[in-house]
Motif scaffolding. Structure first.
Motif: not given
Ligand code: ATR
Length: 279
Positions: A246-273
């Motif tokens: 959830m932390l990654l996806y709420q941040a992804q939404f915020a980042f989209e609002l700030w930059t109009n780009t769409h970063p991918l989550i990919g391996s960030m899930d394992e890294k965050l774990q």
């Protein structure tokens, strides 16, 4: 050059700088993510003015200011209005715009793990009726749900959240005992309280003994990554969803609002774990 940041108090060990600088690198934009600690005696209005002058692009808002900051925001989107809290601000053309990406981020994280979760009418049971539950309930109203019911220790809080329902979706409030007894009726069960969080990791909000095999069970607690609640769900043949995403996806939404780009989550899930597990 983008400048993002986090408003909160106290701000300790935030994961947001790591998440957003990883996004910046990924979409090849330059910028920084700073921590703007605002003590209770400081003025939120002045802080926002200072950030605007500084040229900040956008910021996140965390405890204890998600509700308190609302009167100082020029435009608040409908969803944040309905939830009654803001976690993301965009500074643009001398104006402040407020959003809430927590619940939407949670739902996106659930869909990334189970792409078909809302393909057919689902029956969802939420456990808990605090701030996190409010955001998730609001986001679920925009999905294909046949029922979204809320079980909580204090029934009035569940009742208050259900007032948000403007879609005519079946929404019952249940005691935790009723949730335990009737849990087999649900396709998705979402634990939204802090019960089970370290250092009380041996606790669970309800027993899942009556649950149907195959039910999707999710817990927003991410310390530990696998709560006692999820371990029990797994042992009963349920499909589980970890809250840290959830932390990654709420941040992804915020980042989209700030930059109009769409970063991918990919391996960030394992890294965050790994980060959360201290590795
Ligand atoms: P947040 O904003 O992080 O969601 P909150 O607003 O304090 O946190 O909400 C806490 C939620 O956890 C509430 O649903 C609360 O139940 P009550 O409304 O009855 O207080 C629930 N909660 C906290 N501790 C609990 C416990 N030991 N057993 C059951 N529910 C608990």
């Amino acid at each position: 050059m983008y400048t993002f940041g986090l408003i909160g108090y106290p701000i300790a060990h935030s994961l947001s700088p790591w998440i957003h600088t990883t996004f910046l690198e990924q979409v090849q934009l330059e910028g920084t993510y700073e921590l703007f600690e605002v003590a209770p005696e400081e003025s939120l209005q002045e802080t926002l003015g200072d950030l605007m002058k500084k040229g900040v692009t956008g910021c996140n808002v965390t405890v204890p200011y998600k509700e308190k900051i609302m009167p100082y925001i020029d435009m608040i989107d409908e969803d944040a209005q309905r939830i009654g809290a803001i976690n993301t601000i965009v500074f643009k053309d001398g104006q402040t715009y407020g959003y809430n990406t927590d619940g939407k981020g949670y739902v996106r994280s659930l869909e990334s793990r189970f792409p078909d979760v809302f393909a057919k009418d689902v029956r969802v049971l939420m456990l808990g009726a605090g701030g996190a539950a409010r955001g998730i309930y609001s986001a679920l109203l925009d999905k294909n749900c046949q029922e979204i019911s809320i079980a909580n220790r204090t029934l009035q809080s569940a009742e208050d959240i259900i007032q948000m329902n403007d879609k005519g979706i079946t929404s019952n409030r249940l005691t935790l005992k009723e949730a335990e007894d009737n849990i087999a009726a649900y396709d998705v069960v979402i634990q939204t309280t802090s019960v089970g969080m370290k250092p009380h990791e041996d606790t669970s909000i309800i027993s899942l003994k009556n649950i149907r095999k195959g039910t999707i069970v999710s817990d927003i607690v991410y310390q530990p990554i696998e709560t006692t609640f999820l371990t029990e769900a797994k042992s009963l043949g349920c499909q589980i969803h970890y809250g840290h995403t959830m932390l990654l996806y709420q941040a992804q939404f915020a980042f989209e609002l700030w930059t109009n780009t769409h970063p991918l989550i990919g391996s960030m899930d394992e890294k965050l774990q790994q980060i959360l597990e201290g590795n």
